[in-house]
Design a protein around this motif. Sequence first.
Motif, PDB file in Angstrom:
ATOM      1  N   GLN A 169      -2.165 -17.078   3.381  1.00  0.00           N
ATOM      2  CA  GLN A 169      -3.235 -17.598   4.208  1.00  0.00           C
ATOM      3  C   GLN A 169      -3.771 -16.560   5.195  1.00  0.00           C
ATOM      4  OE1 GLN A 169      -1.507 -21.013   6.020  1.00  0.00           O
ATOM      5  NE2 GLN A 169      -1.476 -22.205   4.144  1.00  0.00           N
ATOM      6  N   ALA A 170      -3.254 -15.349   5.162  1.00  0.00           N
ATOM      7  CA  ALA A 170      -3.712 -14.306   6.086  1.00  0.00           C
ATOM      8  C   ALA A 170      -5.157 -13.936   5.752  1.00  0.00           C
ATOM      9  CB  ALA A 170      -2.817 -13.077   5.978  1.00  0.00           C
ATOM     10  N   PRO A 171      -5.956 -13.621   6.765  1.00  0.00           N
ATOM     11  CA  PRO A 171      -7.346 -13.243   6.505  1.00  0.00           C
ATOM     12  C   PRO A 171      -7.423 -11.928   5.725  1.00  0.00           C
ATOM     13  CG  PRO A 171      -6.797 -12.902   8.820  1.00  0.00           C
ATOM     14  CD  PRO A 171      -5.633 -13.600   8.187  1.00  0.00           C
ATOM     15  N   ALA A 172      -8.410 -11.818   4.898  1.00  0.00           N
ATOM     16  CA  ALA A 172      -8.573 -10.622   4.073  1.00  0.00           C
ATOM     17  C   ALA A 172      -8.950  -9.433   4.948  1.00  0.00           C
ATOM     18  CB  ALA A 172      -9.649 -10.852   3.017  1.00  0.00           C
ATOM     19  N   ALA A 173      -8.354  -8.299   4.655  1.00  0.00           N
ATOM     20  CA  ALA A 173      -8.630  -7.086   5.423  1.00  0.00           C
ATOM     21  C   ALA A 173      -9.916  -6.439   4.913  1.00  0.00           C
ATOM     22  CB  ALA A 173      -7.471  -6.112   5.289  1.00  0.00           C
ATOM     23  N   THR A 174     -10.679  -5.880   5.828  1.00  0.00           N
ATOM     24  CA  THR A 174     -11.937  -5.241   5.441  1.00  0.00           C
ATOM     25  C   THR A 174     -11.778  -3.738   5.275  1.00  0.00           C
ATOM     26  OG1 THR A 174     -12.552  -5.047   7.761  1.00  0.00           O
ATOM     27  CG2 THR A 174     -13.304  -7.007   6.580  1.00  0.00           C
ATOM     28  N   ASP A 175     -10.648  -3.187   5.718  1.00  0.00           N
ATOM     29  CA  ASP A 175     -10.403  -1.753   5.610  1.00  0.00           C
ATOM     30  C   ASP A 175     -10.007  -1.425   4.172  1.00  0.00           C
ATOM     31  OD1 ASP A 175      -9.981   0.885   6.154  1.00  0.00           O
ATOM     32  OD2 ASP A 175      -8.058   0.591   7.151  1.00  0.00           O
ATOM     33  N   LYS A 176     -10.573  -0.366   3.589  1.00  0.00           N
ATOM     34  CA  LYS A 176     -10.267  -0.002   2.208  1.00  0.00           C
ATOM     35  C   LYS A 176      -8.872   0.591   2.074  1.00  0.00           C
ATOM     36  CE  LYS A 176     -15.025   0.803   0.812  1.00  0.00           C
ATOM     37  NZ  LYS A 176     -15.975   1.770   0.281  1.00  0.00           N
ATOM     38  N   ASN A 177      -8.270   1.066   3.158  1.00  0.00           N
ATOM     39  CA  ASN A 177      -6.946   1.677   3.102  1.00  0.00           C
ATOM     40  C   ASN A 177      -5.819   0.659   3.233  1.00  0.00           C
ATOM     41  OD1 ASN A 177      -8.060   4.240   2.863  1.00  0.00           O
ATOM     42  ND2 ASN A 177      -8.184   4.497   5.081  1.00  0.00           N
ATOM     43  N   THR A 178      -6.138  -0.582   3.484  1.00  0.00           N
ATOM     44  CA  THR A 178      -5.122  -1.607   3.648  1.00  0.00           C
ATOM     45  C   THR A 178      -4.669  -2.112   2.286  1.00  0.00           C
ATOM     46  OG1 THR A 178      -6.133  -2.298   5.715  1.00  0.00           O
ATOM     47  CG2 THR A 178      -4.605  -3.848   4.687  1.00  0.00           C
ATOM     48  N   ILE A 179      -3.359  -2.214   2.113  1.00  0.00           N
ATOM     49  CA  ILE A 179      -2.782  -2.695   0.864  1.00  0.00           C
ATOM     50  C   ILE A 179      -2.224  -4.080   1.117  1.00  0.00           C
ATOM     51  CG2 ILE A 179      -1.024  -2.308  -0.892  1.00  0.00           C
ATOM     52  CD1 ILE A 179      -1.205   0.670  -0.197  1.00  0.00           C
ATOM     53  N   ASP A 180      -2.600  -5.051   0.298  1.00  0.00           N
ATOM     54  CA  ASP A 180      -2.128  -6.414   0.431  1.00  0.00           C
ATOM     55  C   ASP A 180      -0.806  -6.541  -0.326  1.00  0.00           C
ATOM     56  OD1 ASP A 180      -3.333  -9.706  -0.514  1.00  0.00           O
ATOM     57  OD2 ASP A 180      -2.010  -9.074   1.102  1.00  0.00           O
ATOM     58  N   VAL A 181       0.267  -6.934   0.379  1.00  0.00           N
ATOM     59  CA  VAL A 181       1.580  -7.089  -0.250  1.00  0.00           C
ATOM     60  C   VAL A 181       2.115  -8.476   0.038  1.00  0.00           C
ATOM     61  CG1 VAL A 181       2.139  -4.647  -0.161  1.00  0.00           C
ATOM     62  CG2 VAL A 181       2.751  -6.122   1.741  1.00  0.00           C
ATOM     63  N   GLU A 182       3.096  -8.897  -0.732  1.00  0.00           N
ATOM     64  CA  GLU A 182       3.732 -10.195  -0.519  1.00  0.00           C
ATOM     65  C   GLU A 182       5.074  -9.958   0.142  1.00  0.00           C
ATOM     66  OE1 GLU A 182       4.003 -12.600  -4.010  1.00  0.00           O
ATOM     67  OE2 GLU A 182       5.548 -13.876  -3.135  1.00  0.00           O
ATOM     68  N   ALA A 183       5.313 -10.606   1.275  1.00  0.00           N
ATOM     69  CA  ALA A 183       6.578 -10.458   1.989  1.00  0.00           C
ATOM     70  C   ALA A 183       7.586 -11.437   1.432  1.00  0.00           C
ATOM     71  CB  ALA A 183       6.358 -10.710   3.483  1.00  0.00           C
ATOM     72  N   LYS A 184       8.812 -10.989   1.269  1.00  0.00           N
ATOM     73  CA  LYS A 184       9.885 -11.840   0.787  1.00  0.00           C
ATOM     74  C   LYS A 184      11.040 -11.798   1.773  1.00  0.00           C
ATOM     75  CE  LYS A 184       8.752 -11.368  -4.043  1.00  0.00           C
ATOM     76  NZ  LYS A 184       9.227 -11.122  -5.378  1.00  0.00           N
ATOM     77  N   THR A 185      11.706 -12.932   1.931  1.00  0.00           N
ATOM     78  CA  THR A 185      12.849 -12.976   2.845  1.00  0.00           C
ATOM     79  C   THR A 185      14.100 -12.581   2.091  1.00  0.00           C
ATOM     80  OG1 THR A 185      13.189 -15.296   2.356  1.00  0.00           O
ATOM     81  CG2 THR A 185      11.830 -14.770   4.281  1.00  0.00           C
ATOM     82  N   LYS A 186      14.984 -11.887   2.783  1.00  0.00           N
ATOM     83  CA  LYS A 186      16.249 -11.468   2.201  1.00  0.00           C
ATOM     84  C   LYS A 186      17.312 -12.455   2.647  1.00  0.00           C
ATOM     85  CE  LYS A 186      18.990  -7.353   1.544  1.00  0.00           C
ATOM     86  NZ  LYS A 186      19.135  -5.960   1.903  1.00  0.00           N
ATOM     87  N   LEU A 187      18.034 -12.999   1.703  1.00  0.00           N
ATOM     88  CA  LEU A 187      19.035 -14.016   2.029  1.00  0.00           C
ATOM     89  C   LEU A 187      20.355 -13.397   2.309  1.00  0.00           C
ATOM     90  CD1 LEU A 187      18.077 -16.646  -0.634  1.00  0.00           C
ATOM     91  CD2 LEU A 187      17.418 -16.579   1.748  1.00  0.00           C
TER      92      LEU A 187
END
Length: 88
Positions: A70-88
């Motif tokens: 649900q995070a807003p989309a970044a407008t910077d071309k250098n930004t990389i969209d990643v998925e965060a995962k929790t470590k158990l």
Amino acid sequence: MGTLSIWHWLIVLLVVILVFGTKKLKNIGSDLGGAVKGFKDGMKQQQADGPASEDGAGAAASTTTAQVGQAPAATDKNTIDVEAKTKL
């Protein structure tokens, strides 16, 4: 060149003791025993907590993924969209 006799094993044991020393072999044995005991305790705990902890972990992971999605989309071309995962 059949099986090794007891004399062969005694000579191998003597060489190992001469190379490593009795103190180091004792420490290795106690460390190995502690590791096996910890592993067994962990397996017992996992079996006792089995289904309840898996459901809780799955809910936590899906909540984290939903927040990232649900995070807003970044407008910077250098930004990389990643998925965060929790470590158990």
